[in-house]
Scaffold this active site. Structure first.
Site, PDB file in Angstrom:
ATOM      1  N   ASN A  77       0.328 -49.929  35.033  1.00  0.00           N
ATOM      2  CA  ASN A  77      -0.755 -49.395  35.856  1.00  0.00           C
ATOM      3  C   ASN A  77      -1.450 -48.192  35.225  1.00  0.00           C
ATOM      4  O   ASN A  77      -1.779 -47.218  35.910  1.00  0.00           O
ATOM      5  CB  ASN A  77      -0.231 -49.043  37.252  1.00  0.00           C
ATOM      6  CG  ASN A  77      -0.575 -50.131  38.273  1.00  0.00           C
ATOM      7  OD1 ASN A  77      -1.689 -50.640  38.291  1.00  0.00           O
ATOM      8  ND2 ASN A  77       0.400 -50.487  39.099  1.00  0.00           N
TER       9      ASN A  77
ATOM     10  N   ASP B 120      -7.411 -61.021  37.866  1.00  0.00           N
ATOM     11  CA  ASP B 120      -6.223 -60.204  38.051  1.00  0.00           C
ATOM     12  C   ASP B 120      -5.500 -60.137  36.704  1.00  0.00           C
ATOM     13  O   ASP B 120      -6.136 -60.106  35.658  1.00  0.00           O
ATOM     14  CB  ASP B 120      -5.326 -60.737  39.170  1.00  0.00           C
ATOM     15  CG  ASP B 120      -4.415 -59.642  39.751  1.00  0.00           C
ATOM     16  OD1 ASP B 120      -4.958 -58.658  40.274  1.00  0.00           O
ATOM     17  OD2 ASP B 120      -3.187 -59.767  39.676  1.00  0.00           O
ATOM     18  N   HIS B 121      -4.171 -60.130  36.686  1.00  0.00           N
ATOM     19  CA  HIS B 121      -3.421 -59.935  35.448  1.00  0.00           C
ATOM     20  C   HIS B 121      -3.286 -61.225  34.644  1.00  0.00           C
ATOM     21  O   HIS B 121      -3.202 -62.318  35.207  1.00  0.00           O
ATOM     22  CB  HIS B 121      -2.012 -59.424  35.750  1.00  0.00           C
ATOM     23  CG  HIS B 121      -1.977 -58.054  36.345  1.00  0.00           C
ATOM     24  ND1 HIS B 121      -1.756 -56.918  35.600  1.00  0.00           N
ATOM     25  CD2 HIS B 121      -2.136 -57.639  37.621  1.00  0.00           C
ATOM     26  CE1 HIS B 121      -1.774 -55.859  36.393  1.00  0.00           C
ATOM     27  NE2 HIS B 121      -2.005 -56.275  37.628  1.00  0.00           N
TER      28      HIS B 121
ATOM     29  N   ASP C  44      -0.971 -53.721  31.031  1.00  0.00           N
ATOM     30  CA  ASP C  44       0.338 -54.366  30.907  1.00  0.00           C
ATOM     31  C   ASP C  44       0.796 -54.229  29.462  1.00  0.00           C
ATOM     32  O   ASP C  44       0.015 -54.468  28.533  1.00  0.00           O
ATOM     33  CB  ASP C  44       0.237 -55.842  31.297  1.00  0.00           C
ATOM     34  CG  ASP C  44      -0.319 -56.021  32.704  1.00  0.00           C
ATOM     35  OD1 ASP C  44       0.489 -56.114  33.640  1.00  0.00           O
ATOM     36  OD2 ASP C  44      -1.555 -56.044  32.855  1.00  0.00           O
TER      37      ASP C  44
ATOM     38  N   ASP D 199       3.826 -54.176  34.241  1.00  0.00           N
ATOM     39  CA  ASP D 199       2.568 -53.580  34.659  1.00  0.00           C
ATOM     40  C   ASP D 199       2.786 -52.076  34.767  1.00  0.00           C
ATOM     41  O   ASP D 199       3.406 -51.595  35.706  1.00  0.00           O
ATOM     42  CB  ASP D 199       2.154 -54.188  36.005  1.00  0.00           C
ATOM     43  CG  ASP D 199       0.894 -53.566  36.580  1.00  0.00           C
ATOM     44  OD1 ASP D 199       0.310 -52.681  35.925  1.00  0.00           O
ATOM     45  OD2 ASP D 199       0.504 -53.964  37.696  1.00  0.00           O
TER      46      ASP D 199
ATOM     47  N   GLU E 111       5.457 -57.871  40.828  1.00  0.00           N
ATOM     48  CA  GLU E 111       4.739 -58.082  42.094  1.00  0.00           C
ATOM     49  C   GLU E 111       5.033 -59.474  42.657  1.00  0.00           C
ATOM     50  O   GLU E 111       4.129 -60.256  42.940  1.00  0.00           O
ATOM     51  CB  GLU E 111       3.236 -57.848  41.925  1.00  0.00           C
ATOM     52  CG  GLU E 111       2.575 -57.513  43.245  1.00  0.00           C
ATOM     53  CD  GLU E 111       1.130 -57.027  43.127  1.00  0.00           C
ATOM     54  OE1 GLU E 111       0.541 -56.751  44.178  1.00  0.00           O
ATOM     55  OE2 GLU E 111       0.615 -56.913  41.991  1.00  0.00           O
TER      56      GLU E 111
ATOM     57  N   ASP F 140       1.154 -61.228  40.995  1.00  0.00           N
ATOM     58  CA  ASP F 140       0.470 -60.977  42.271  1.00  0.00           C
ATOM     59  C   ASP F 140       0.846 -62.030  43.304  1.00  0.00           C
ATOM     60  O   ASP F 140       0.004 -62.748  43.830  1.00  0.00           O
ATOM     61  CB  ASP F 140      -1.040 -60.907  42.079  1.00  0.00           C
ATOM     62  CG  ASP F 140      -1.752 -60.473  43.362  1.00  0.00           C
ATOM     63  OD1 ASP F 140      -1.131 -59.774  44.189  1.00  0.00           O
ATOM     64  OD2 ASP F 140      -2.932 -60.844  43.546  1.00  0.00           O
TER      65      ASP F 140
ATOM     66  N   TYR G  49       7.492 -52.489  37.338  1.00  0.00           N
ATOM     67  CA  TYR G  49       6.215 -52.531  38.035  1.00  0.00           C
ATOM     68  C   TYR G  49       5.915 -51.110  38.502  1.00  0.00           C
ATOM     69  O   TYR G  49       6.407 -50.652  39.530  1.00  0.00           O
ATOM     70  CB  TYR G  49       6.285 -53.503  39.216  1.00  0.00           C
ATOM     71  CG  TYR G  49       5.025 -53.588  40.037  1.00  0.00           C
ATOM     72  CD1 TYR G  49       3.772 -53.383  39.471  1.00  0.00           C
ATOM     73  CD2 TYR G  49       5.089 -53.891  41.393  1.00  0.00           C
ATOM     74  CE1 TYR G  49       2.624 -53.469  40.226  1.00  0.00           C
ATOM     75  CE2 TYR G  49       3.945 -53.979  42.156  1.00  0.00           C
ATOM     76  CZ  TYR G  49       2.708 -53.777  41.579  1.00  0.00           C
ATOM     77  OH  TYR G  49       1.571 -53.850  42.339  1.00  0.00           O
TER      78      TYR G  49
END
Length: 275
Positions: free
Chosen positions: A169, A265-266, A240, A167, A44, A9, A128
């Site tokens: 998603n 977040d991740h 992920d 990721d 990202e 991110d 991603y």
């Protein structure tokens, strides 16, 4: 071989900003080197269209000595400073690196979403995956992406085994998020996205985390930033992954998450595989 994957991110912010969040991110990033990974796949990155700046390169060279890097950024007609992927890899590794175009809809092929490393015995793909978006505005395009990406992996798999990480998603199963009952119409847990991931696995791939850990509950890779208590309460999602060709099943040693402390977040994920 040890591989780490992380949706950071904004690598841009991590390397250049002094905000509290950037400092947390930077600490995690630098600590990843202590794991002595052969390769780090980053998603990202949010780097400029021209890639890492001189300052970015100086910081990477100082803190990741012994590593080379390959990057792909978002470019027109897509938004600038959006998405983006990067590999950091030991200089002893000499891969053939490509930046595939899979025929995805809208601007997805221009958003810097896939880098492929061809190694001697396998392909490693850093991905991603596009988010379905608010109000699921991008869901139909996401479904096409899932089909095109699966086709791409299968084509590679005809030549040599595949490791795909990043990721994705999507929380594949109800055990992959804390609150499945209230999220069936949320981006990342729609029936369509989950089916897309199921379709990918059915074409000859394995979710390595489930291979190693079975149906363990409560282990996630993402916690919403906007919900202050999401990580405290472990209200997370597992979105992920490391997925591998079926032929690599017996070579998987470890597939797990790396602790990211209080940062929401991740979280980074790790794969160890016999070479």
């Amino acid at each position: 071989m040890k591989i780490i994957s992380w949706n950071i991110d904004s690598l841009n912010a991590a390397l250049t900003s002094d905000s509290n969040r950037a400092l947390l991110t930077r600490e995690i990033l630098y600590n990843l080197k202590n794991e002595e990974p052969d390769i780090i796949a980053i998603q990202e990155t949010k780097l400029p269209m021209g890639g890492p700046s001189k300052k970015h390169k100086e910081i990477l060279d100082e803190n990741f000595k012994g590593y080379d890097y390959a990057w792909l950024t978002s470019k027109e007609p897509a938004r600038k400073g959006y998405a983006g992927t990067m590999f950091l890899y030991k200089k002893s590794i000499t891969p053939d690196i490509t930046y595939p175009v899979i025929g995805a809809p809208t601007t997805m092929d221009f958003e810097g979403r896939i880098i492929t490393m061809e190694m001697e015995n396998f392909y490693l793909i850093n991905v991603y995956t596009p988010n379905a978006g608010s109000d699921l505005k991008r869901l139909s395009d996401r479904q096409i992406w899932d089909e095109k990406f699966a086709d791409y992996l299968c084509k590679l798999n005809e030549k040599k085994p595949v490791i795909a990480t990043g990721d994705f998603n999507v929380a594949h199963r109800e055990i992959d998020l804390a609150h499945p009952d209230t999220n069936h119409f949320s981006a990342g847990f729609t029936d369509e996205e989950r089916q897309g991931f199921s379709n990918l696995l059915a074409r000859g791939f394995i979710d390595t985390f489930r291979l190693i850990h079975g149906d363990v509950l409560g282990t996630y890779t993402w916690w919403a930033q906007r919900v202050k208590t999401s990580k405290i309460n472990n209200s997370g999602w597992r979105i992920d992954y490391f997925i591998v060709s079926n032929s690599l099943k017996d070579k998987i040693i470890k597939s797990e998450m790396i602790d990211s402390g209080q940062r929401q977040d991740h979280a980074p994920i790790l794969l160890e595989i016999k070479e």
